[in-house]
Design an enzyme around this catalytic site. Structure first.
Site, PDB file in Angstrom:
ATOM      1  N   GLU A 133      49.518   1.491 112.481  1.00  0.00           N
ATOM      2  CA  GLU A 133      50.829   2.114 112.607  1.00  0.00           C
ATOM      3  C   GLU A 133      51.349   1.645 113.957  1.00  0.00           C
ATOM      4  OE1 GLU A 133      53.807   4.552 110.939  1.00  0.00           O
ATOM      5  OE2 GLU A 133      52.010   3.696 110.069  1.00  0.00           O
ATOM      6  N   ASP A 141      58.072  11.855 120.792  1.00  0.00           N
ATOM      7  CA  ASP A 141      56.808  11.497 121.412  1.00  0.00           C
ATOM      8  C   ASP A 141      56.559  12.251 122.706  1.00  0.00           C
ATOM      9  OD1 ASP A 141      56.058   9.567 119.481  1.00  0.00           O
ATOM     10  OD2 ASP A 141      57.580   8.235 120.289  1.00  0.00           O
TER      11      ASP A 141
END
EC number: 4.2.1.20
Length: 268
Positions: free
Chosen positions: A49, A60
């Site tokens: 990924e 994030d």
């Protein structure tokens, strides 16, 4: 049979789950980034990924934001990212490669153009972190037209309707969140997942891979035991890059050791 289907079928025969590490392409620099991807696969990663560096990664935590900053500081552009993916793809023709990106990046040069580049580089799936299912149509249509799986997130707080939509619209795999919030290894994964998995299976969703907060083999084992098809580890993988960025040899060794221990935990 596409690469994800082939992988899941193969793992089922071996009675294993998938271990999928996440890294940002270009972190800490493009050259070493290629070696990192290669090391992850050689050490047992079932799929990759990958993030394309972006200046404002909303979903994030600080670890992956740091990876984005390092990659951008080393002058990593989307064009360089696609070159590196093409190179990895030609060396590993069967390993599924997924991208995790933000909508602005897809919009930048036109949606179709983005998916064309993905197709040419050999990308299998694209997850757009800031596009929910109800806003996904134009991305989804372009993805499918270019032979790319659109990946959707199933959050722990999802209603049955949301899970049904995720199951219906997604392809390749389902990204199952082990908790709500931003990514990070600091907050241990809370696991009310068996219920979510049951629901997703009812709706015939693509295999669910558990992500967010997965940083140690015991959590991978737990995810697979709960019925997930595998586990994704982002922040813990990226943290190793952050810690060892000044010493490439130590960095690749740390990543290889981490990957092989996480992969070993996928055995049912």
């Amino acid at each position: 049979m596409d690469r994800y289907q082939a992988l899941f079928a193969q793992l089922e025969k071996k009675n294993q789950g998938a271990f999928v590490p996440f890294v940002t392409i270009g972190d800490p620099n493009p050259e070493l980034s290629y070696d990192i991807m290669e090391t992850l696969i050689e050490a047992g990663a079932d799929a990759l990924e990958l993030g394309i560096p972006f200046s404002d990664p909303l979903a994030d935590g600080p670890t992956i934001q740091g990876a984005n900053i390092r990659a951008l500081d080393s002058k990593t552009t989307p064009a360089i990212c696609f070159e590196l993916i093409t190179k990895i793809r030609s060396k590993y023709p069967d390993t599924p490669i997924g991208l995790l990106v933000y909508a602005n990046l897809v919009f930048a040069n036109g949606i179709d153009n983005f998916y064309t580049k993905c197709q040419q580089a050999g990308v299998d799936s694209v997850l757009i972190a800031d596009v929910p299912t109800n806003e996904s149509q134009e991305f989804r249509e372009s993805a499918i037209e270019h032979g790319i799986h659109p990946i959707f997130i199933a959050p722990p707080s999802a209603s049955p309707e949301t899970l049904e939509t995720v199951a219906k619209l997604g392809g390749g795999y389902t990204y199952l969140l082990s908790r709500a919030g931003v990514t990070g290894a600091e907050t241990k994964a809370g696991m009310p997942v068996a219920q979510l998995l049951e629901r997703l299976n009812q709706y015939d969703a693509p295999p669910a891979i558990l992500g967010f907060g997965i940083s140690e083999p015991a959590q991978v084992e737990e995810a697979v035991k709960a019925g997930a098809a595998g586990a994704i580890s982002g922040s813990a993988t990226v943290k190793l890059i952050e810690q060892h960025q000044a010493n490439p040899e130590a960095l690749l060794k740390a990543l290889a050791d981490f990957t092989s221990s996480m992969k070993a935990a996928t055995q049912k």
